[in-house]
Design an enzyme around this catalytic site. Sequence first.
Site, short mmCIF file in Angstrom:
data_model
loop_
_atom_site.label_atom_id
_atom_site.label_comp_id
_atom_site.label_asym_id
_atom_site.label_seq_id
_atom_site.Cartn_x
_atom_site.Cartn_y
_atom_site.Cartn_z
N LYS A 147 0.83 -1.20 0.00
CA LYS A 147 0.00 0.00 0.00
C LYS A 147 0.88 1.26 0.00
CE LYS A 147 -3.41 -2.72 -0.23
NZ LYS A 147 -4.31 -3.30 0.75
C1 LIG Z 1 -5.31 -4.47 1.10
C2 LIG Z 1 -6.77 -4.31 1.17
C3 LIG Z 1 -7.52 -4.61 2.31
C4 LIG Z 1 -6.92 -5.30 3.50
O1 LIG Z 1 -5.82 -4.63 4.01
P1 LIG Z 1 -4.91 -5.38 5.09
O2 LIG Z 1 -4.19 -4.25 5.77
O3 LIG Z 1 -3.97 -6.26 4.32
O4 LIG Z 1 -5.80 -6.13 5.99
C5 LIG Z 1 -8.86 -4.34 2.31
N1 LIG Z 1 -9.48 -3.81 1.25
C6 LIG Z 1 -8.81 -3.52 0.11
C7 LIG Z 1 -9.54 -2.90 -1.03
C8 LIG Z 1 -7.43 -3.77 0.03
O5 LIG Z 1 -6.77 -3.53 -1.09
#
Ligand SMILES: *Cc1c(COP(=O)(O)O)cnc(C)c1O
Length: 400
Positions: A189
């Site tokens: 991210k």
């Molecule tokens: C990455 C992601 C999540 C989950 O994030 P984590 O921190 O890995 O739990 C939820 N929704 C979307 C759209 C994502 O891309």
Amino acid sequence: MAQNQNPPKYLPFAKPVIDRAAIDEMVACVESGWLTTGPRVQQFESMLAEYFVNTPALALTSATAGLQLALQALDLKPGDEVITTPLTFVATFNTIVQSGAKPVPVDVEPGTFNIDTTKIPAAITPRTRAIVPVHFAGLPVDLDPIYALAKKHGLRVVEDCAHAIGTEYKGKKLGTFGDIQVFSFHPNKNITTGEGGAVTTRDPQIEKSIKTMRFHGIDRDAFNRFAKSGSLHYDVIAPGYKYNMMDIQAALGIHQLPKLDGFISKRLQMATRYRKIFQSFPQIQMQSDPIFAHRHAWHLFCVLIDPKIFGIDRDQFVTEMKSRDIGIGIHYPATHLYSYYQKQFGYKRGDFPSAEYIGDHVVSLPLFPTMNESDQDRVIENMIDVLGLHAKTPISAGAI
Ligand SMILES: *Cc1c(COP(=O)(O)O)cnc(C)c1O
């Protein structure tokens, strides 16, 4: 010269940028002997609150934990319905099910890849309790109609902002307005704490619920076990979870957040260059801009690989690019088509055609802040080459 001598290395589709200060902070944290939730999490939370213009921010172990706690704070009952997009990571759907509700997908716009807000009214029933929009790739969903519908029907809104820290909607940063927002700090991210996430909300009741439930249901307002002067006794007011962020994670976050806007500028620069070059290839479909004012956080740069156009399907494209040392992501196959969701809720192919078309054909090209133009040229040249090898008609209108 040295550059030419380096054999081309594998180029991942995403890569976190961790600076020396973050590493030193992590080491200092470990050496301090305070590894779990403590002063560094507190500091990271106040930095987040400041970034979100004085909005309370709660650090957690992941965005998935954030979605789960936010949805559980809404006190949903079996049979309740939560509207969301079929074009998302499965955590969005899973956490809705875990809250006791039924996920009700509404198809996306073919251009922006975001939920089509004009189709939401038809999906609202007397059992609808909430809407969970996802700001796909960091492009904001049109929130005004969503909040207008929420007001009209008494619905809560939990924005899945996993891609969208730094995204702006009509001049305002996501997280600084609206109901509840959930951010991710997974390494792919826009900023990372290893694993990690945060929730922002201006609703004191939701804030209190998440604070309690992220740590065993312990009511810390009454019994502050972290303060030196605090009592060692505490009360448990609900069977909570273990979703508290560690100081080791926050040590990274403290040094990531100040760099976020710089990271996004770099992502924007790369994305703009991809777009400009792909304009010479009208066959290459990309995510398009909405008409309202916004800042795209460019978590992902997506294109669609349609075998009818290129003579090669998406998975074959991914394999061929990988064999050329270029990493490609897939975000995401349409969520309603996973076997659990088909079996449990009766969703099937054909239900949400735009999400399915994107889900079948989408790829994410390499995009991260330390990527340079020659990395990007490698992606583009190999991509055009792979597509050109298979296409029945030349795929270029211009030249690169
Ligand atoms: C990455 C992601 C999540 C989950 O994030 P984590 O921190 O890995 O739990 C939820 N929704 C979307 C759209 C994502 O891309």
